[in-house]
Design a protein around this motif. Structure first.
Motif, PDB file in Angstrom:
ATOM      1  N   TYR A  24      11.981  49.430  70.647  1.00 56.84           N
ATOM      2  CA  TYR A  24      11.905  47.980  70.437  1.00 56.84           C
ATOM      3  C   TYR A  24      11.069  47.357  71.530  1.00 56.84           C
ATOM      4  CZ  TYR A  24      15.439  46.913  74.080  1.00 56.84           C
ATOM      5  OH  TYR A  24      16.128  46.768  75.249  1.00 56.84           O
ATOM      6  N   PHE A  39      18.824  50.558  68.679  1.00 53.19           N
ATOM      7  CA  PHE A  39      17.728  50.493  69.650  1.00 53.19           C
ATOM      8  C   PHE A  39      18.203  50.630  71.092  1.00 53.19           C
ATOM      9  CE2 PHE A  39      16.783  47.889  65.929  1.00 53.19           C
ATOM     10  CZ  PHE A  39      15.507  48.303  65.566  1.00 53.19           C
ATOM     11  N   MET A  67      19.869  48.116  72.604  1.00 51.11           N
ATOM     12  CA  MET A  67      19.556  46.789  73.167  1.00 51.11           C
ATOM     13  C   MET A  67      20.695  46.247  74.035  1.00 51.11           C
ATOM     14  SD  MET A  67      17.822  44.959  69.861  1.00 51.11           S
ATOM     15  CE  MET A  67      16.099  45.152  69.377  1.00 51.11           C
ATOM     16  N   GLY A  70      17.772  39.477  68.554  1.00 50.33           N
ATOM     17  CA  GLY A  70      17.118  40.705  68.124  1.00 50.33           C
ATOM     18  C   GLY A  70      16.708  40.611  66.669  1.00 50.33           C
ATOM     19  N   LYS A  77      15.002  43.052  63.349  1.00 49.12           N
ATOM     20  CA  LYS A  77      14.522  44.309  62.797  1.00 49.12           C
ATOM     21  C   LYS A  77      14.243  44.102  61.319  1.00 49.12           C
ATOM     22  CE  LYS A  77      17.793  47.574  61.902  1.00 49.12           C
ATOM     23  NZ  LYS A  77      18.115  47.535  60.463  1.00 49.12           N
ATOM     24  N   PRO A 110       8.846  48.827  65.239  1.00 42.04           N
ATOM     25  CA  PRO A 110       9.724  48.539  66.380  1.00 42.04           C
ATOM     26  C   PRO A 110      10.497  47.238  66.178  1.00 42.04           C
ATOM     27  CG  PRO A 110       7.448  48.900  67.101  1.00 42.04           C
ATOM     28  CD  PRO A 110       7.429  48.869  65.605  1.00 42.04           C
ATOM     29  N   GLY A 111      11.727  47.201  66.698  1.00 46.66           N
ATOM     30  CA  GLY A 111      12.493  45.965  66.710  1.00 46.66           C
ATOM     31  C   GLY A 111      11.938  45.026  67.763  1.00 46.66           C
TER      32      GLY A 111
END
Ligand code: DGR
Ligand code: NI
Length: 504
Positions: free
Chosen positions: A30, A220, A222, A272, A274, A282-283
């Motif tokens: 990401y 990901f 995150m 975030g 996606k 990629p996120g």
């Protein structure tokens, strides 16, 4: 009470598991603003995501909105929702309140939220506190501002898309008459305006210091999530969502020259994004500082998922939406109830009802409306305890009116049952009536069980007194004020028996 997941839910879970297995123990990539490809990917794969940083918003509006958040928090107007996801009762880590058009509701995660009205022209609302009145006024001002910003950003987006299409050489000539000419069929101005006509804002608040058990973002890496990956529900098709984000950060407390970490800064709140079912693209993790706004335009909410990544400080957001309220306004449900009650010819003081029509279609509609007002309005409302009294008593009188109409519908249902029990009614007609109402009464029985259980769930019992779910309407067996019992299992069994008996 365990509920069997639907085929669709099982399929979705299996798909998610396969996706997670494919990842094994690696994360998907990401991007954050620290990455070189960040802006390129954003432009290419997330063009309908728009960010307006705090600096572009009038300072007076920032101040009003900050004060609104503080007032609503001070007066205890925000609540964690006891939502139902895949048959499980869960308390959301985020506290919420819905503010918006009078009489409007917004349903998410099986929970119908009822607006605290903002003061639109033509309405006169009594608030319990002047500060709450001012807060709703400020949110209405924010709504108008974000609506204008949305329209502007959307028109720019459409102009860019149109320019991109015009760049592509089109075939004009005798072989392709008109093909490619005006092939761009984006939304027109009327579409854009209606899809930015926000009728509610859902306010969110979370203090991560008081919420230590947040889930880790699973795809990901995150970090901690305040809200997991999701699509927003119950919005008008292709309508926008505008979010004003306020994290209570110290502006001067710059991150202490920590070594530059990989990925997003865990101290800072992010949103975030996606693409659904896509593990190639990629996120994105977009940092959100005090007063930043972001916009999800057009079908972005449908094609992409988003999540909220927690930072350190407490944070508010105001998320403006076009709630799909064709069946979600007070006016709508009042009209439906009036329609159902039109079938009453006479009502005795005892509650005994004589009916105008025994037409199966009329009776079926009546029982469907009975379920609608009971489960989509009364039980939803009382399940949320007495929270709606906190800011205003706007809903008190309408709820009493709906409950009164519902009570008369109990009389209607009882009247219908009297008819099918009468020997004088021909078997064919009796079957027609029973068939027309059986599904509704079965649903009513099942849903009453479900709501009763939901009110008694383990988490429900942990809530403070004023937030405890109330199972309402509820009455004990043999209550002389009620013609029919709360538990309809005997009634449903009796009706099934009548149908069987009629079979040759
Ligand atoms: O920046 C934010 O605070 C974003 C909040 C957010 O994504 N809210 N979404 C919902 O409240 C929601 C969740 C599930 C279904 N519909 C709406
Ligand atoms: Ni959302």
């Amino acid at each position: 009470m365990k509920r069997t997941p639907s085929a669709e839910e099982r399929e979705r879970e299996a798909k998610k598991l396969r996706l997670l297995e494919e990842l094994e123990d690696t994360w998907l990539p990401y991007l954050t603003p620290k990455d070189d490809e960040f802006y390129q990917q954003w432009q290419l794969k997330y063009p309908k995501l728009i960010l307006r940083e705090a600096g572009g918003v009038p300072e007076g509006l920032h101040r009003e909105v900050r004060e609104a958040f503080a007032a609503l928090r001070k007066h205890g107007c925000l609540f964690r929702d006891l939502v139902r996801i895949q048959g499980k009762d869960l308390l959301t880590p985020v506290s919420r309140i819905l503010v918006g058009d009078p009489g409007c509701t917004y349903k998410y995660l099986n929970t119908r939220l009822f607006t605290v009205p903002w003061p639109v022209k033509g309405s006169s609302v009594k608030y319990h506190e002047a500060e709450i009145a001012a807060a709703c006024q400020a949110l209405l001002r924010l709504n108008r501002y974000l609506q204008a910003e949305t329209i502007q950003a959307w028109e720019e987006l459409v102009a860019r898309e149109r320019a991109n299409i015009d760049d592509v050489p089109v075939c004009i000539g005798p072989d392709f008459p008109g093909v490619g000419m005006g092939a761009f069929d984006g939304p027109d101005e009327v579409d854009i305006r209606s899809r930015a006509a926000y009728n509610v804002t859902l306010l969110n608040f979370m203090d991560p210091r008081k919420m230590p058990y947040l889930k880790e973002e699973p795809y990901f890496g995150m970090g901690k999530m305040a809200v997991s990956w999701h699509h927003d529900e119950n919005l008008v098709d292709r309508s926008a969502v505008a979010v004003y984000s306020h994290s209570c950060e110290d502006p001067d407390e710059e991150s202490e020259d920590d070594p530059p970490l990989e990925g997003r800064d865990p101290d800072v709140w992010h949103v975030g994004f996606k693409i659904s079912w896509d593990i190639e693209t990629p996120g994105l993790a977009i940092p959100l500082h005090q007063g930043d706004c972001y916009f999800m335009l057009d079908d972005l909410n449908a094609t992409h998922q988003h999540c909220v990544l927690a930072g350190l400080p407490p944070r508010f957001s105001s998320t403006h939406r076009v709630a799909e309220c064709s069946t979600g306004t007070l006016d709508y449900i009042l009209q439906r109830c009036q329609l159902a009650l039109q079938n009453i010819r006479e009502e005795a003081d005892s509650g005994e009802v004589s009916l105008k029509s025994l037409e199966p279609a009329v009776l079926k509609q009546g029982e469907e409306i009975h379920n609608e007002v009971e489960f989509e309005w009364l039980r939803q409302f009382w399940f949320q305890g007495t929270r709606y009294r906190k800011c205003t008593d706007w809903w008190r009188e309408p709820m009493a009116q709906l409950e009164d109409m519902w009570r008369r519908m109990e009389g209607v249902a009882n009247g219908v049952l009297h008819e099918v029990r009468r020997e004088a009614v021909p078997v064919g007609q009796r079957n027609g009536i029973v068939t027309a109402i059986l599904a509704s009464l079965t649903d009513r029985q099942n849903l009453r069980r479900e709501w009763h259980a939901r009110c008694q769930s383990r988490v429900a019992r942990t809530l403070p007194e004023d937030q405890k779910p109330e199972c309402r309407p509820y009455w004990e067996k043999g209550d002389p004020a009620m013609p029919l019992p709360f538990d309809l299992s005997d009634v449903v069994a009796e009706l099934r028996g009548l149908l069987l008996e009629a079979k040759p």
